[in-house]
Write a protein that holds these residues in place. Structure first.
Motif, PDB file in Angstrom:
ATOM      1  N   TYR A   1       0.808  -1.221   0.000  1.00 10.71           N
ATOM      2  CA  TYR A   1       0.000   0.000   0.000  1.00 10.71           C
ATOM      3  C   TYR A   1       0.839   1.267   0.000  1.00 10.71           C
ATOM      4  N   ASP A   2       2.129   1.147  -0.052  1.00  6.60           N
ATOM      5  CA  ASP A   2       3.011   2.312   0.003  1.00  6.60           C
ATOM      6  C   ASP A   2       2.837   3.070   1.317  1.00  6.60           C
ATOM      7  N   GLY A   3       2.659   2.329   2.404  1.00  6.05           N
ATOM      8  CA  GLY A   3       2.576   2.941   3.725  1.00  6.05           C
ATOM      9  C   GLY A   3       1.321   2.562   4.485  1.00  6.05           C
ATOM     10  N   ASP A   4       1.343   2.857   5.776  1.00  4.13           N
ATOM     11  CA  ASP A   4       0.222   2.505   6.652  1.00  4.13           C
ATOM     12  C   ASP A   4      -1.034   3.318   6.347  1.00  4.13           C
ATOM     13  N   GLU A   5      -0.884   4.511   5.794  1.00  2.00           N
ATOM     14  CA  GLU A   5      -2.049   5.333   5.468  1.00  2.00           C
ATOM     15  C   GLU A   5      -2.931   4.631   4.425  1.00  2.00           C
ATOM     16  N   GLY A   6      -2.311   4.054   3.422  1.00  2.00           N
ATOM     17  CA  GLY A   6      -3.059   3.309   2.407  1.00  2.00           C
ATOM     18  C   GLY A   6      -3.723   2.080   2.988  1.00  2.00           C
ATOM     19  N   ALA A   7      -3.038   1.403   3.904  1.00  2.00           N
ATOM     20  CA  ALA A   7      -3.606   0.227   4.560  1.00  2.00           C
ATOM     21  C   ALA A   7      -4.815   0.621   5.406  1.00  2.00           C
ATOM     22  N   ALA A   8      -4.730   1.757   6.088  1.00  2.00           N
ATOM     23  CA  ALA A   8      -5.845   2.239   6.901  1.00  2.00           C
ATOM     24  C   ALA A   8      -7.039   2.599   6.022  1.00  2.00           C
ATOM     25  N   LYS A   9      -6.765   3.179   4.865  1.00  2.00           N
ATOM     26  CA  LYS A   9      -7.849   3.521   3.942  1.00  2.00           C
ATOM     27  C   LYS A   9      -8.554   2.260   3.451  1.00  2.00           C
TER      28      LYS A   9
END
Length: 83
Positions: free
Chosen positions: A43-51
């Motif tokens: 996801y290119d980072g945790d922000e993408g995973a959270a989304k």
């Protein structure tokens, strides 16, 4: 415990939960916990995973509504009991 080495953790992630996109998954006392972290870099980072996790919750809520669940929390418990 997230910062501890795997050998020192009280609970270890499920291996048979399926998929890697949902983050690390734990089954504790019959409750499935998913941590929306990008531990494999898809996801290119945790922000993408959270989304993505937010979209999963919206989907589950829509499914519960479509099935006529008046109490979504009760529906989630029933759905998780089938895991």
């Amino acid at each position: 415990e997230n910062g501890l080495p795997m050998a020192q953790r009280t609970f270890t992630p499920l291996k048979a939960a399926g998929g890697i996109a949902g983050g690390e998954k734990y089954l504790i006392h019959g409750v499935l916990f998913k941590f929306a972290i990008d531990f494999v870099g898809i996801y290119d980072g945790d922000e993408g995973a959270a989304k993505a996790a937010g979209h999963e919750l919206k989907g589950m809520d829509s499914l519960a509504s479509a099935c006529g669940a008046r109490d979504p929390q009760k529906y989630y418990q029933q759905a998780n009991s089938r895991l």
